[in-house]
Design a protein around this motif. Structure first.
Motif, PDB file in Angstrom:
ATOM      1  N   ARG A 195       0.545  -1.578   0.633  1.00  0.00           N
ATOM      2  CA  ARG A 195       0.281  -0.103  -0.080  1.00  0.00           C
ATOM      3  C   ARG A 195       0.900   1.402   0.114  1.00  0.00           C
ATOM      4  O   ARG A 195       0.846   2.043  -0.716  1.00  0.00           O
ATOM      5  CB  ARG A 195      -1.102  -0.014   1.250  1.00  0.00           C
ATOM      6  CG  ARG A 195      -1.860  -0.833   1.106  1.00  0.00           C
ATOM      7  CD  ARG A 195      -2.918  -1.288   0.625  1.00  0.00           C
ATOM      8  NE  ARG A 195      -3.399  -2.284   0.581  1.00  0.00           N
ATOM      9  CZ  ARG A 195      -4.760  -2.685   1.185  1.00  0.00           C
ATOM     10  NH1 ARG A 195      -5.496  -1.453   1.903  1.00  0.00           N
ATOM     11  NH2 ARG A 195      -5.195  -3.424   1.134  1.00  0.00           N
ATOM     12  N   PRO A 220      -8.684   4.070  -0.251  1.00  0.00           N
ATOM     13  CA  PRO A 220      -9.053   3.123  -1.353  1.00  0.00           C
ATOM     14  C   PRO A 220     -10.357   2.666  -0.090  1.00  0.00           C
ATOM     15  O   PRO A 220     -10.530   3.526   0.611  1.00  0.00           O
ATOM     16  CB  PRO A 220      -8.899   1.601  -1.081  1.00  0.00           C
ATOM     17  CG  PRO A 220      -7.707   1.967   0.099  1.00  0.00           C
ATOM     18  CD  PRO A 220      -7.065   2.990   0.339  1.00  0.00           C
ATOM     19  N   PRO A 221     -11.484   2.415  -1.255  1.00  0.00           N
ATOM     20  CA  PRO A 221     -12.961   1.881  -0.940  1.00  0.00           C
ATOM     21  C   PRO A 221     -13.108   1.095   0.477  1.00  0.00           C
ATOM     22  O   PRO A 221     -12.026   0.492   1.484  1.00  0.00           O
ATOM     23  CB  PRO A 221     -13.736   1.531  -2.124  1.00  0.00           C
ATOM     24  CG  PRO A 221     -12.596   1.226  -2.651  1.00  0.00           C
ATOM     25  CD  PRO A 221     -11.549   1.463  -2.782  1.00  0.00           C
ATOM     26  N   ALA A 222     -13.739   1.598   1.458  1.00  0.00           N
ATOM     27  CA  ALA A 222     -13.407   0.816   3.165  1.00  0.00           C
ATOM     28  C   ALA A 222     -13.691  -0.462   2.924  1.00  0.00           C
ATOM     29  O   ALA A 222     -12.702  -1.106   3.336  1.00  0.00           O
ATOM     30  CB  ALA A 222     -14.958   1.012   3.880  1.00  0.00           C
ATOM     31  N   GLU A 223     -14.340  -1.325   1.872  1.00  0.00           N
ATOM     32  CA  GLU A 223     -14.539  -2.457   1.329  1.00  0.00           C
ATOM     33  C   GLU A 223     -12.821  -3.325   1.160  1.00  0.00           C
ATOM     34  O   GLU A 223     -12.526  -3.908   1.398  1.00  0.00           O
ATOM     35  CB  GLU A 223     -15.288  -3.318   0.733  1.00  0.00           C
ATOM     36  CG  GLU A 223     -14.842  -2.657  -1.086  1.00  0.00           C
ATOM     37  CD  GLU A 223     -15.929  -1.452  -1.077  1.00  0.00           C
ATOM     38  OE1 GLU A 223     -16.476  -0.874  -2.445  1.00  0.00           O
ATOM     39  OE2 GLU A 223     -16.136  -0.659  -0.074  1.00  0.00           O
ATOM     40  N   ALA A 224     -12.234  -1.804   0.567  1.00  0.00           N
ATOM     41  CA  ALA A 224     -10.732  -2.472   0.005  1.00  0.00           C
ATOM     42  C   ALA A 224      -9.470  -2.621   1.024  1.00  0.00           C
ATOM     43  O   ALA A 224      -8.235  -2.639   0.600  1.00  0.00           O
ATOM     44  CB  ALA A 224     -10.304  -1.679  -0.910  1.00  0.00           C
ATOM     45  N   ARG A 225      -9.546  -1.872   2.529  1.00  0.00           N
ATOM     46  CA  ARG A 225      -8.755  -1.785   3.070  1.00  0.00           C
ATOM     47  C   ARG A 225      -8.549  -2.718   3.948  1.00  0.00           C
ATOM     48  O   ARG A 225      -6.660  -2.176   4.624  1.00  0.00           O
ATOM     49  CB  ARG A 225      -8.974  -0.494   3.887  1.00  0.00           C
ATOM     50  CG  ARG A 225     -10.125   1.059   3.121  1.00  0.00           C
ATOM     51  CD  ARG A 225     -10.269   1.960   3.833  1.00  0.00           C
ATOM     52  NE  ARG A 225     -10.839   2.972   3.392  1.00  0.00           N
ATOM     53  CZ  ARG A 225     -11.713   4.002   4.009  1.00  0.00           C
ATOM     54  NH1 ARG A 225     -11.784   3.648   5.161  1.00  0.00           N
ATOM     55  NH2 ARG A 225     -11.985   4.873   2.560  1.00  0.00           N
ATOM     56  N   ARG A 231      -9.354  13.546   8.295  1.00  0.00           N
ATOM     57  CA  ARG A 231     -10.099  12.328   7.809  1.00  0.00           C
ATOM     58  C   ARG A 231      -9.088  11.218   7.736  1.00  0.00           C
ATOM     59  O   ARG A 231      -8.270  12.062   8.084  1.00  0.00           O
ATOM     60  CB  ARG A 231     -10.028  13.357   6.344  1.00  0.00           C
ATOM     61  CG  ARG A 231     -10.777  12.264   5.644  1.00  0.00           C
ATOM     62  CD  ARG A 231     -10.886  13.173   4.414  1.00  0.00           C
ATOM     63  NE  ARG A 231      -9.490  13.349   3.377  1.00  0.00           N
ATOM     64  CZ  ARG A 231      -9.344  12.481   2.690  1.00  0.00           C
ATOM     65  NH1 ARG A 231      -9.578  11.395   1.664  1.00  0.00           N
ATOM     66  NH2 ARG A 231      -8.072  13.220   1.444  1.00  0.00           N
ATOM     67  N   TYR A 239      -5.475   2.867   8.301  1.00  0.00           N
ATOM     68  CA  TYR A 239      -6.059   4.344   7.447  1.00  0.00           C
ATOM     69  C   TYR A 239      -6.307   4.646   9.352  1.00  0.00           C
ATOM     70  O   TYR A 239      -7.507   4.740   9.641  1.00  0.00           O
ATOM     71  CB  TYR A 239      -6.919   3.674   7.187  1.00  0.00           C
ATOM     72  CG  TYR A 239      -6.588   2.968   5.726  1.00  0.00           C
ATOM     73  CD1 TYR A 239      -6.385   4.143   4.635  1.00  0.00           C
ATOM     74  CD2 TYR A 239      -6.586   1.519   6.083  1.00  0.00           C
ATOM     75  CE1 TYR A 239      -5.384   3.191   3.623  1.00  0.00           C
ATOM     76  CE2 TYR A 239      -5.988   1.453   4.376  1.00  0.00           C
ATOM     77  CZ  TYR A 239      -5.675   2.086   3.443  1.00  0.00           C
ATOM     78  OH  TYR A 239      -4.995   1.400   2.290  1.00  0.00           O
TER      79      TYR A 239
END
Length: 367
Positions: free
Chosen positions: A86, A143-148, A203, A234
């Motif tokens: 990442r 990244p989208p939440a589901e890809a973290r 954020r 994150y």
């Protein structure tokens, strides 16, 4: 991850480690291109490192002593591999080259990453380079939440940090500290707000969560490279800014040891803010206080934990002094006791007010 190797560990320990690593490299098809395995100095509580001299570019083998996140061996490697993958697009981290799966001879496995030819950071001269590296990391797309996953990605990073510090603070009463120190730390814990103001600084972004200056090397072009990435998540970028510049960070590693002045701290923050466009000073300074308290409560945790026998099963978190060289443990003990002294706690407290004033003045000039 400089080219320096060490004679610090007993010969039989180094030789056994090298043999186990060599077996793993053969088993997974990496050994042919490697001409020599050179154990490096034991400088950290989480990994042993071995420099791999190859026909092509050199690599470093990162062999976990433990998982600071309390993960099982395989999950720990998956997590660390994701950290390197990442963070790689930032251009300020080594590239991941391979994963050595856990085995009977290498129970926690290991990662293979590009070796970085560089020198330790020199403070304050290299603070601008560190600010640039962190700005690049923090600027990566979210990244989208589901890809973290598998990285930690709490819905409320501030609440998660408060919870982590509160959990570590349970060790204050187990660490043999004076009543004065425990009271001082608990007073600071009580000052943390329950929530932060909404804005760019609150954020979540990809952060290192281990950005102290000793984890950076400076290459021949003057670029700062962050070489230890096992705790990425994150979270809030202010945690990294703090970890890169707090007194408890800049005086941790003997190779990058420095006591920074208020002007140097303000310049570091101002450079990062100018690169990222993030300017919520109150939030950044609140994150700084939280990161300091994370460090202090970790020190208490280490004091309460390091005399335990190592986990023979090589499972999860393990701060046993048996896993590291005596010289490293003596250094950590010295730093931990220093940071948990009334004089140093008072020093950092005063620094917060002075830094707030200096940064407020700098931002007023920008306006």
């Amino acid at each position: 991850m400089t080219g320096t190797t060490s004679e610090a560990r007993p010969t039989e320990t180094r030789d056994a480690q090298r043999e186990c690593l060599a077996e793993a490299l053969v088993r997974q098809g990496y050994r042919e291109a490697i001409r020599e395995l050179r154990p490096m100095a034991d400088t950290g509580l989480a990994h042993h490192h071995v420099w791999l001299i190859r026909d092509g570019d050199d690599w470093v083998a990162r062999l976990p002593k433990q998982s600071q996140l309390g993960l099982a061996a395989g999950a720990n490697l998956d997590y660390q591999a994701a950290c390197f993958e990442r963070a790689g697009p930032s251009g300020h981290t080594p590239s991941l080259q391979g994963v050595l799966t856990p085995s009977t001879t290498l129970p926690r496995g290991g990662l293979l990453v590009d070796a970085v030819h560089g020198r330790p950071a020199r403070l304050p001269d290299d603070l601008p380079a560190i600010a640039e590296a962190l700005a690049a990391l923090h600027g990566l797309p979210l990244p989208p939440a589901e890809a973290r996953a598998p990285l930690l990605a709490p819905a409320d990073p501030w609440a998660a940090m408060r919870d982590e510090v509160t959990t570590q603070a349970e060790f204050l009463d187990q660490a043999g500290l004076s009543a004065e120190v425990v009271t001082m730390v608990r007073e600071e814990l009580g000052s943390l707000p329950s929530e932060l103001e909404r804005g760019e600084a609150s954020r979540p972004r990809l952060i290192s969560f281990d950005a102290h200056p000793g984890n950076f090397l400076i290459n021949a072009e003057g670029r700062a490279v962050l070489v230890d990435l096992e705790k990425c998540r994150y979270g809030l970028p202010g945690f990294d800014l703090a970890h890169a510049s707090l007194y408890t960070s800049t005086t941790w590693d003997p190779n990058s040891h420095a006591v920074l002045g208020i002007g140097e701290l303000a310049d570091f923050h101002h450079r990062w803010m100018s690169r990222t466009g993030i300017g919520e000073l109150d939030t950044l300074l609140t994150c700084r206080r939280a990161m300091w308290l994370w460090s202090l409560t970790w020190c208490a945790k280490w004091r309460a934990s390091h005399d335990r026998t190592r986990d023979a099963g090589a499972r999860g978190e393990d701060w046993s002094a048996e896993l590291s060289d005596d010289a490293l443990i003596a250094h950590v003990r010295d730093r931990v006791n220093h940071y948990l002294s009334p004089a140093v706690i008072d020093h950092v407290r005063r620094e917060f007010d002075a830094l707030s004033t200096a940064l407020s003045h700098a931002l007023e000039q920008d306006a």
